[in-house]
Motif scaffolding. Sequence first.
Motif, PDB file in Angstrom:
ATOM      1  N   VAL A  39       0.846  -1.204   0.000  1.00  0.00           N
ATOM      2  CA  VAL A  39       0.000   0.000   0.000  1.00  0.00           C
ATOM      3  C   VAL A  39       0.873   1.243   0.000  1.00  0.00           C
ATOM      4  O   VAL A  39       0.642   2.197  -0.758  1.00  0.00           O
ATOM      5  N   LEU A  40       1.907   1.257   0.839  1.00  0.00           N
ATOM      6  CA  LEU A  40       2.804   2.413   0.914  1.00  0.00           C
ATOM      7  C   LEU A  40       3.629   2.554  -0.358  1.00  0.00           C
ATOM      8  O   LEU A  40       3.942   3.662  -0.784  1.00  0.00           O
ATOM      9  N   THR A  41       3.977   1.430  -0.984  1.00  0.00           N
ATOM     10  CA  THR A  41       4.697   1.484  -2.265  1.00  0.00           C
ATOM     11  C   THR A  41       3.827   2.111  -3.343  1.00  0.00           C
ATOM     12  O   THR A  41       4.302   2.919  -4.156  1.00  0.00           O
ATOM     13  N   ALA A  42       2.555   1.752  -3.356  1.00  0.00           N
ATOM     14  CA  ALA A  42       1.633   2.317  -4.341  1.00  0.00           C
ATOM     15  C   ALA A  42       1.519   3.828  -4.202  1.00  0.00           C
ATOM     16  O   ALA A  42       1.232   4.531  -5.175  1.00  0.00           O
ATOM     17  N   LYS A  43       1.769   4.318  -2.989  1.00  0.00           N
ATOM     18  CA  LYS A  43       1.729   5.766  -2.757  1.00  0.00           C
ATOM     19  C   LYS A  43       3.109   6.410  -2.826  1.00  0.00           C
ATOM     20  O   LYS A  43       3.239   7.621  -2.642  1.00  0.00           O
ATOM     21  N   GLY A  44       4.149   5.597  -3.083  1.00  0.00           N
ATOM     22  CA  GLY A  44       5.500   6.138  -3.197  1.00  0.00           C
ATOM     23  C   GLY A  44       6.076   6.605  -1.879  1.00  0.00           C
ATOM     24  O   GLY A  44       6.797   7.603  -1.834  1.00  0.00           O
ATOM     25  N   LYS A  45       5.815   5.870  -0.780  1.00  0.00           N
ATOM     26  CA  LYS A  45       6.267   6.250   0.553  1.00  0.00           C
ATOM     27  C   LYS A  45       7.492   5.428   0.975  1.00  0.00           C
ATOM     28  O   LYS A  45       7.517   4.214   0.812  1.00  0.00           O
ATOM     29  N   LEU A  46       8.498   6.093   1.567  1.00  0.00           N
ATOM     30  CA  LEU A  46       9.722   5.431   1.990  1.00  0.00           C
ATOM     31  C   LEU A  46       9.488   4.333   3.031  1.00  0.00           C
ATOM     32  O   LEU A  46      10.218   3.338   3.070  1.00  0.00           O
ATOM     33  N   MET A  47       8.492   4.494   3.887  1.00  0.00           N
ATOM     34  CA  MET A  47       8.236   3.517   4.932  1.00  0.00           C
ATOM     35  C   MET A  47       7.899   2.138   4.372  1.00  0.00           C
ATOM     36  O   MET A  47       7.943   1.141   5.094  1.00  0.00           O
ATOM     37  N   SER A  48       7.585   2.064   3.100  1.00  0.00           N
ATOM     38  CA  SER A  48       7.286   0.764   2.486  1.00  0.00           C
ATOM     39  C   SER A  48       8.473  -0.178   2.628  1.00  0.00           C
ATOM     40  O   SER A  48       8.305  -1.391   2.790  1.00  0.00           O
ATOM     41  N   TYR A  49       9.684   0.366   2.598  1.00  0.00           N
ATOM     42  CA  TYR A  49      10.873  -0.475   2.688  1.00  0.00           C
ATOM     43  C   TYR A  49      11.113  -0.996   4.103  1.00  0.00           C
ATOM     44  O   TYR A  49      11.734  -2.046   4.289  1.00  0.00           O
ATOM     45  N   VAL A  50      10.638  -0.274   5.096  1.00  0.00           N
ATOM     46  CA  VAL A  50      10.773  -0.727   6.486  1.00  0.00           C
ATOM     47  C   VAL A  50       9.903  -1.958   6.725  1.00  0.00           C
ATOM     48  O   VAL A  50      10.374  -2.992   7.214  1.00  0.00           O
ATOM     49  N   PHE A  51       8.630  -1.863   6.354  1.00  0.00           N
ATOM     50  CA  PHE A  51       7.730  -3.010   6.485  1.00  0.00           C
ATOM     51  C   PHE A  51       8.151  -4.131   5.535  1.00  0.00           C
ATOM     52  O   PHE A  51       7.995  -5.318   5.838  1.00  0.00           O
ATOM     53  N   GLY A  52       8.692  -3.744   4.382  1.00  0.00           N
ATOM     54  CA  GLY A  52       9.116  -4.720   3.398  1.00  0.00           C
ATOM     55  C   GLY A  52      10.243  -5.617   3.892  1.00  0.00           C
ATOM     56  O   GLY A  52      10.299  -6.800   3.532  1.00  0.00           O
ATOM     57  N   MET A  53      11.135  -5.082   4.716  1.00  0.00           N
ATOM     58  CA  MET A  53      12.246  -5.882   5.211  1.00  0.00           C
ATOM     59  C   MET A  53      11.758  -7.021   6.108  1.00  0.00           C
ATOM     60  O   MET A  53      12.187  -8.175   5.971  1.00  0.00           O
ATOM     61  N   TYR A  54      10.832  -6.717   7.015  1.00  0.00           N
ATOM     62  CA  TYR A  54      10.289  -7.768   7.889  1.00  0.00           C
ATOM     63  C   TYR A  54       9.529  -8.808   7.063  1.00  0.00           C
ATOM     64  O   TYR A  54       9.690 -10.015   7.260  1.00  0.00           O
ATOM     65  N   ASN A  55       8.721  -8.319   6.131  1.00  0.00           N
ATOM     66  CA  ASN A  55       7.935  -9.217   5.291  1.00  0.00           C
ATOM     67  C   ASN A  55       8.830 -10.148   4.477  1.00  0.00           C
ATOM     68  O   ASN A  55       8.531 -11.330   4.319  1.00  0.00           O
ATOM     69  N   THR A  56       9.935  -9.622   3.989  1.00  0.00           N
ATOM     70  CA  THR A  56      10.860 -10.405   3.174  1.00  0.00           C
ATOM     71  C   THR A  56      11.437 -11.586   3.951  1.00  0.00           C
ATOM     72  O   THR A  56      11.436 -12.726   3.472  1.00  0.00           O
TER      73      THR A  56
END
Length: 217
Positions: A39-56
């Motif tokens: 969702v944050l990636t779709a909005k172009g938000k940097l925080m997407s990478y923070v949540f993305g690391m845990y998810n990965t």
Amino acid sequence: MFEIAWLVLFTSIAIGFTVISKDSLLGFTVFITGVLCVVLTAKGKLMSYVFGMYNTVGYAYLAYVNGLFGEVMLNLLFFVPMNVIGFYMWKNNLQGGKLSMRQMKLKGLLQVGVVCVLGCLLLGFGLSFIPGQNSPYIDATTTVLSIVATLLMVRRFKEQWLIYIVLNMFTVLLWVIRMIEGSGEGLLMIVMWSAYLVNAIYGYYNWNKGAKEVLSA
């Protein structure tokens, strides 16, 4: 309002499936962080990478216990470092706090298409020789498309979302097969990747507008 309703809907579904299927807490947290990331990636938000690391990292473990070794290698060897790289590349391309989005030319799209097809066939052939590997060509397709889409994402191309749409459809199919074969996390992963599919469509719509704004500026 769409984004809030979307988050509430899929979070509620995740909670419901976790309780009904007695899924693990890890599976639930992977779902939630994945939804927040896309969702944050779709909005172009940097925080997407923070949540993305845990998810990965969490998704890599789930893929490992389900015999999807292409997914494991993809997440640990590619997504982990790309989360770091993407964070800094996006951070350096913010204009007034808003991410500068780009559009590919036709030649670039054709080249990406050729790379995707050849990569899927070659990796699928290689994975088919690994003992215990399940659905080698589907696993290969999700792996290759994920790599290509991520490279386009960190370079801020809107066409990443077209690849994500195809990728998400294949990944849903992958987990449907795993669920049929007895995976305990299968149902929740199907819901998660279905959520990603909805978000990919929204992401393309959002980034298409963003790219046009940059071109017209």
